[in-house]
Design a protein around this motif. Sequence first.
Motif, PDB file in Angstrom:
ATOM      1  N   VAL A  49      -5.572   0.912 -14.478  1.00 36.87           N
ATOM      2  CA  VAL A  49      -5.378   0.560 -13.067  1.00 36.87           C
ATOM      3  C   VAL A  49      -5.531  -0.945 -12.912  1.00 36.87           C
ATOM      4  O   VAL A  49      -6.479  -1.536 -13.427  1.00 36.87           O
ATOM      5  N   GLU A  50      -4.604  -1.567 -12.234  1.00 44.46           N
ATOM      6  CA  GLU A  50      -4.736  -3.001 -12.003  1.00 44.46           C
ATOM      7  C   GLU A  50      -5.128  -3.302 -10.562  1.00 44.46           C
ATOM      8  O   GLU A  50      -6.045  -4.065 -10.310  1.00 44.46           O
ATOM      9  N   THR A  51      -4.418  -2.680  -9.602  1.00 41.70           N
ATOM     10  CA  THR A  51      -4.800  -2.889  -8.204  1.00 41.70           C
ATOM     11  C   THR A  51      -4.727  -1.583  -7.427  1.00 41.70           C
ATOM     12  O   THR A  51      -3.928  -0.703  -7.728  1.00 41.70           O
ATOM     13  N   LEU A  52      -5.575  -1.513  -6.447  1.00 40.97           N
ATOM     14  CA  LEU A  52      -5.600  -0.409  -5.502  1.00 40.97           C
ATOM     15  C   LEU A  52      -5.669  -1.082  -4.136  1.00 40.97           C
ATOM     16  O   LEU A  52      -6.617  -1.817  -3.855  1.00 40.97           O
ATOM     17  N   GLU A  53      -4.623  -0.913  -3.325  1.00 37.32           N
ATOM     18  CA  GLU A  53      -4.562  -1.620  -2.050  1.00 37.32           C
ATOM     19  C   GLU A  53      -4.378  -0.652  -0.897  1.00 37.32           C
ATOM     20  O   GLU A  53      -3.485   0.194  -0.939  1.00 37.32           O
ATOM     21  N   TYR A  54      -5.200  -0.811   0.104  1.00 35.59           N
ATOM     22  CA  TYR A  54      -5.037  -0.037   1.336  1.00 35.59           C
ATOM     23  C   TYR A  54      -4.463  -0.945   2.405  1.00 35.59           C
ATOM     24  O   TYR A  54      -4.987  -2.036   2.630  1.00 35.59           O
ATOM     25  N   HIS A  55      -3.377  -0.529   3.032  1.00 34.46           N
ATOM     26  CA  HIS A  55      -2.746  -1.333   4.072  1.00 34.46           C
ATOM     27  C   HIS A  55      -2.968  -0.692   5.428  1.00 34.46           C
ATOM     28  O   HIS A  55      -2.935   0.519   5.548  1.00 34.46           O
ATOM     29  N   ARG A  56      -3.146  -1.509   6.414  1.00 29.49           N
ATOM     30  CA  ARG A  56      -3.172  -1.016   7.789  1.00 29.49           C
ATOM     31  C   ARG A  56      -2.829  -2.180   8.702  1.00 29.49           C
ATOM     32  O   ARG A  56      -3.571  -3.152   8.778  1.00 29.49           O
ATOM     33  N   ASP A  57      -1.679  -2.113   9.323  1.00 29.39           N
ATOM     34  CA  ASP A  57      -1.216  -3.202  10.164  1.00 29.39           C
ATOM     35  C   ASP A  57      -0.848  -2.687  11.541  1.00 29.39           C
ATOM     36  O   ASP A  57      -0.349  -1.574  11.675  1.00 29.39           O
ATOM     37  N   GLN A  58      -1.060  -3.506  12.521  1.00 26.10           N
ATOM     38  CA  GLN A  58      -0.596  -3.168  13.852  1.00 26.10           C
ATOM     39  C   GLN A  58      -0.165  -4.453  14.538  1.00 26.10           C
ATOM     40  O   GLN A  58      -0.569  -5.544  14.144  1.00 26.10           O
ATOM     41  N   GLY A  59       0.667  -4.326  15.521  1.00 25.11           N
ATOM     42  CA  GLY A  59       1.100  -5.521  16.224  1.00 25.11           C
ATOM     43  C   GLY A  59       1.857  -5.182  17.481  1.00 25.11           C
ATOM     44  O   GLY A  59       2.360  -4.067  17.631  1.00 25.11           O
ATOM     45  N   LEU A  60       1.892  -6.134  18.382  1.00 19.88           N
ATOM     46  CA  LEU A  60       2.720  -5.971  19.575  1.00 19.88           C
ATOM     47  C   LEU A  60       3.486  -7.250  19.809  1.00 19.88           C
ATOM     48  O   LEU A  60       3.013  -8.345  19.487  1.00 19.88           O
TER      49      LEU A  60
END
Lengths: 444, 482
Positions: A49-60
């Motif tokens: 395993v090299e990377t484990l990324e969690y994404h969470r984006d929001q915008g208006l």
Amino acid sequence: MSARLPSQERLEQIVQHILEVAVDLGATAAEAGVSCDQGLSVTVRMGEVETLEYHRDQGLGVSVYFGHRKGSASTSDLSEAAVRETVQAACDIARYTGEDACAGLAPADRMAREIPDLDLYHPWALTAEEGIDIARRCEDIARAQDPRIHNSEGATLSTHEGLRVYGNTHGFLGGYPSTRHSLSCSVLAEQDGQMQRDYWYTVARAPEDLQSPEDVGRIAAERTVHRLGARRIATCQAPVLFAPEVATGLFRSFVAAIRGGNLYRRSSFLLDKLGEPIFPAFLHIEEQPHLPRGLGSAPFDSEGVATQRRALVEGGVLRGYVLDSYSACRLGMETTGNAGGVHNLRVQPGEEDLPALLRRMGTGLLVTELMGQGVNLVTGDYSRGAAGFWIENGEVAHPVHEITIAGNLARMFLDIEAVGADVDTRGNIHTGSVLVREMTIAGD
Amino acid sequence: MTDQPLALAKETLLAPAGLDEGALERALDRLMGHAVDGGDLYFQATHFESWLLEDGIVKEGNHSIEQGVGVRAIAGEKTGFAYSDEILLPALLSAASAARAIARQPGRGLALRAWQPVGTPRLYPPLDPLGTLSADDKVELLRRIDAEARRQDARVRQVIASLAGVYEVVLVAATDGTLAADVRPLVRMNVTVIVEDGGRREQGSSGGGGRGGYALLLDDDRHLWHAREAVRQALVNLEAVEAPAGVMPVVLGPGWPGVLLHEAVGHGLEGDFNRKGTSAFAGRVGERVASPLCTVVDDGTLPGRRGSLNIDDEGTPTQRTVLIERGILKGYMQDRLNARLMGVTSTGNGRRESYAHQPMPRMTNTYMLPGEHDPQEIIASVERGLYAVNFGGGQVDITSGKFVFSASEAYLIEKGRVTRPVKGATLIGDGPEVLTKVSMVGNDLQLDLGVGTCGKDGQSVPVGVGQPTLKVDALTVGGTRG
């Protein structure tokens, strides 16, 4: 992923609130979009395993109009205070922008009345462990394909889900969730002191539509190994066959050249070509925005305008532009529902597969990779770095690299001799291989 | 040195959520709840504005505010990463829990080190550029650019001018005790013109900027110079004939053509590619990769430059790193992860697009030091070749070493003299080889005017390039005239 996306109702409330605040602040019209996305991506490299990324984006984002003056603002903060501040910022800007007769919302009668379900939402309940396992299987296969594969940039599995809601003061309010999953793999091979790298990927709305990890790994490995022994060729004029994964770029330039913004700014080599032949007569291009599970599918555009299936090129003749309401107004035309871009452009495939096209070409260049941005949309002048294979008598003679191919897009479009049956549907533009009669190749 | 940025960053990023150094320790401690080697928190707030003029009207203005925190845990070569656009303790702790999952063993990471605040140099003023000019004056600036461009020539048909400013405040807190902050202003303007003459259309564009207030664009009427420059380029292109195709000597002008260095050697010398052995330059430190005339540096410490940073995005002060010295490869650009794994120290090149992206080794300002030749002498030495002075972007395959960059203003050199302008063309070469063919280096080092943006793994960061006039004996020019 533990957290869930907010409900569509919640985002609709925020959009409505933004519009109310805008009207409250004196705007004569307003439009707003709110989105939330989340996802997971894992990369395995050399079996680890090299990377484990969690994404969470929001915008208006909000645009306000005071008559024909416009202001826009955006933020990643959806709190009540931030909403008010952002709308205020947009209103402040509109005090300084100039009167522009075309500024405003898209016509009310063009708003999407119903929002068809395009089958775009297929969430993948995938744990990090499962994701790692898939990526590892993919990379393992790639690395095991050939002893010359000595290194890797890894395999990456990503899964994303998002929700987008758009509304405006015509009363339009619509939204829909969508998902996007992908798996990619890139490996390196070495032979006689030459190092080459290539990759492959699969992307889909639904996990079951992805190519298998084994196929992705195998194809990535084959593509890399096939490049070994690449050399330059002498400067010449020759036919060029664009493999599907690079042929999409030709049609991306076509779309850019018939986009309203470039037309009214007179910065396109396809000015005033509506109704004229710009491709050979066998070529047809359709926009299919409602393709189920399509990666470019959308029920309405980013102004709320209903999208619809239409012909852009019929029998080689240009039948339509790519317009949003602003550029349409500037050109004295009507929006084509393309605010934000095109939705699934399909170049009608021919009947020949890649080997058949190679035989038809006889001797020439098969391009599988293009480098750089050398496309001038104002003049159509085209000059890009390329890699691929030199073809003799319909057979691969040897891999080629460190060359350029050049021409003019207006001429290249007319010079298309065939479109293959080998359609790449991984993006917003679906096309098979494209054979162009002749281009200048610069090499030794 | 001053601690002013740190105080300002705490006030901007932490205070509104009631966070203090104790809260940062709690989050970092949560991160170390698994057997990780270390990690960091990256808080960022960005205010951005842009203004756009076309048809002589300022049509669009945009304002945006973004903020968030990125949390990273590192275990060996593994990285766990999560972020939140809410700067609040619960969100911070939950991001830390997600990131630390990279180390599966719920053991115990190393103990937190006591805070060791990093002093912030002052390469640019810690100001908010958005507030350095009134909205009326921003609109007026764009109108003057438009008028200046149209005044140059009746063939100017369209002028598109834009102005953008960014105010960014960052704070880095790491398990090794790093506590650093930076306040980063950035401004930029651009002008593109379309000229038309007897049915032929061409474009030209020019732009500039740097780290500071909008005065950077107004001093010496620099904005008006860009307007004239864009028109000049467009008119030159109206006269351009087909570019040649094939291998020939190429003289590159000073300044922005330094994009050659960025593509040909810069990316290939980034630490991650060399640690993994995926770069054509891997394992070649100490070897000759350029002619003895070439010394190439990456320097993040140039005052006010677009690519400069007081500290990188891991809290390491930037530095001047010699990449190639008199043709010999000296070293790579490093962030902390790759430096540790390669047994060297970070060169202050750990950069990230935002809190929502992971840091990696990236360039700052990359340029070649000046040589001894008069630029005229360099051109005079070429019997038949290309003189390229303006470029669009470029790209490189770091594994095969092949790179391209596309000329947007170029001329033929015939019998030692610059003659006719030629159409834009892509130039292609081999990174480890091209600089060995540099036979003359000018005494006229220039840095670019401040418009560069570099993309890597989907992340964009502002960078600078520069070089003196230089001659490459043989480069492939991708024209149409074979």
